[in-house]
Design an enzyme around this catalytic site. Structure first.
Site, PDB file in Angstrom:
ATOM      1  N   HIS A  78      -2.319  10.477  50.764  1.00 59.34           N
ATOM      2  CA  HIS A  78      -3.504  11.172  50.237  1.00 59.34           C
ATOM      3  C   HIS A  78      -4.207  10.375  49.130  1.00 59.34           C
ATOM      4  O   HIS A  78      -5.339  10.677  48.774  1.00 59.34           O
ATOM      5  CB  HIS A  78      -3.131  12.578  49.744  1.00 59.34           C
ATOM      6  CG  HIS A  78      -2.416  12.627  48.427  1.00 59.34           C
ATOM      7  ND1 HIS A  78      -1.058  12.807  48.315  1.00 59.34           N
ATOM      8  CD2 HIS A  78      -2.882  12.544  47.155  1.00 59.34           C
ATOM      9  CE1 HIS A  78      -0.715  12.836  47.040  1.00 59.34           C
ATOM     10  NE2 HIS A  78      -1.803  12.680  46.313  1.00 59.34           N
ATOM     11  N   ASP A 108       2.981  12.048  54.238  1.00 54.35           N
ATOM     12  CA  ASP A 108       2.182  11.699  53.060  1.00 54.35           C
ATOM     13  C   ASP A 108       2.627  10.361  52.485  1.00 54.35           C
ATOM     14  O   ASP A 108       2.795  10.206  51.277  1.00 54.35           O
ATOM     15  CB  ASP A 108       2.235  12.789  51.990  1.00 54.35           C
ATOM     16  CG  ASP A 108       1.147  12.592  50.923  1.00 54.35           C
ATOM     17  OD1 ASP A 108       0.162  11.893  51.209  1.00 54.35           O
ATOM     18  OD2 ASP A 108       1.302  13.127  49.806  1.00 54.35           O
ATOM     19  N   SER A 182       0.853  10.406  41.621  1.00 49.99           N
ATOM     20  CA  SER A 182       1.069  10.427  43.063  1.00 49.99           C
ATOM     21  C   SER A 182       1.259   9.016  43.609  1.00 49.99           C
ATOM     22  O   SER A 182       0.448   8.120  43.364  1.00 49.99           O
ATOM     23  CB  SER A 182      -0.131  11.066  43.770  1.00 49.99           C
ATOM     24  OG  SER A 182      -0.209  12.435  43.494  1.00 49.99           O
TER      25      SER A 182
END
Length: 224
Positions: A78, A108, A182
């Site tokens: 993402h 992901d 992230s």
């Protein structure tokens, strides 16, 4: 897709058995940071925002961890999916362009390659099947753009399945993970990467989740 998803779930569960005794490791967190941080990068992804006509481009910031000296970096899908351009900032402050090698939106995970002039520092990948609830861990990344930040905590839970949010078992941790973390590594007290930080719960405090590194290892060949 359904069969592949079921196979990945089974594989990840087998890699995270309960009750496995871990080898003791008690490196000081200062040493862990010095060892791992040179392999942690900041990723700036410029994406086209079709919803805003007056602001067509937006830049998202995430993190990544170098896993090969030739510039291969593991991060979240993402962070880089749909990016028009990717710029990576190394531990030295050097900026370099990068390109996506492969994406797995189900897990992901993404693999990108940095066009670096010299070989890069590499982080060692650990074995997430050896984790136990209560093990001390640290997250290294770039929360809200603050590069090379380390937070510490413990493994709060294992094999977390979150319907609608994640399609594979995740590691739960109370090590603070914030926007910008992230794609960064979750490391154990040996300095080994045992997870890729992916998201936080917005409904609670100190509940973050990481993708087990064994799940990432299982799809690296496919990503390449």
């Amino acid at each position: 897709m359904a069969m592949r998803r079921a196979a990945l779930l089974l594989f990840a569960l087998l890699l995270l058995p309960a009750g496995v005794e871990a080898q003791p490791c008690d490196e000081p967190f200062t040493t862990l940071f010095e060892r791992v941080s040179p392999a942690v990068v900041s990723i700036q992804a410029t994406k086209i925002n079709k919803a805003k006509a007056q602001r067509r481009f937006e830049t998202l910031v995430g993190s990544g961890v170098v896993i090969e000296r030739d510039g291969q970096v593991l991060t979240n899908a993402h962070v880089v999916d749909g990016a028009a351009t990717l710029t990576v900032t190394l531990d030295t402050g050097t900026k370099a362009p990068a390109r996506v090698l492969g994406l797995d939106t189900l897990l992901d995970l993404a693999l990108i390659r940095v066009e670096a002039a010299t070989p890069l520092a590499v982080a060692r990948l650990g074995d997430s099947s050896r984790l136990r609830v209560g093990d001390e861990v640290a997250a290294i990344g770039n929360p809200i753009g603050l590069e090379q930040t380390m937070t510490r905590g413990i493994v709060s839970g294992l094999n977390r399945l979150l319907p609608g949010l994640a399609e594979q078992p995740l590691i739960q941790t109370d090590a603070p993970i914030n926007p910008g973390n992230s794609g960064g590594p979750l490391v154990d007290r040996c300095g080994h990467v045992i997870g890729i930080n992916t998201f936080i719960s917005e409904e609670a405090q100190s509940i973050g989740f990481s993708i087990p590194i064994n799940s990432a290892k299982a799809v690296l060949h496919e990503l390449r």
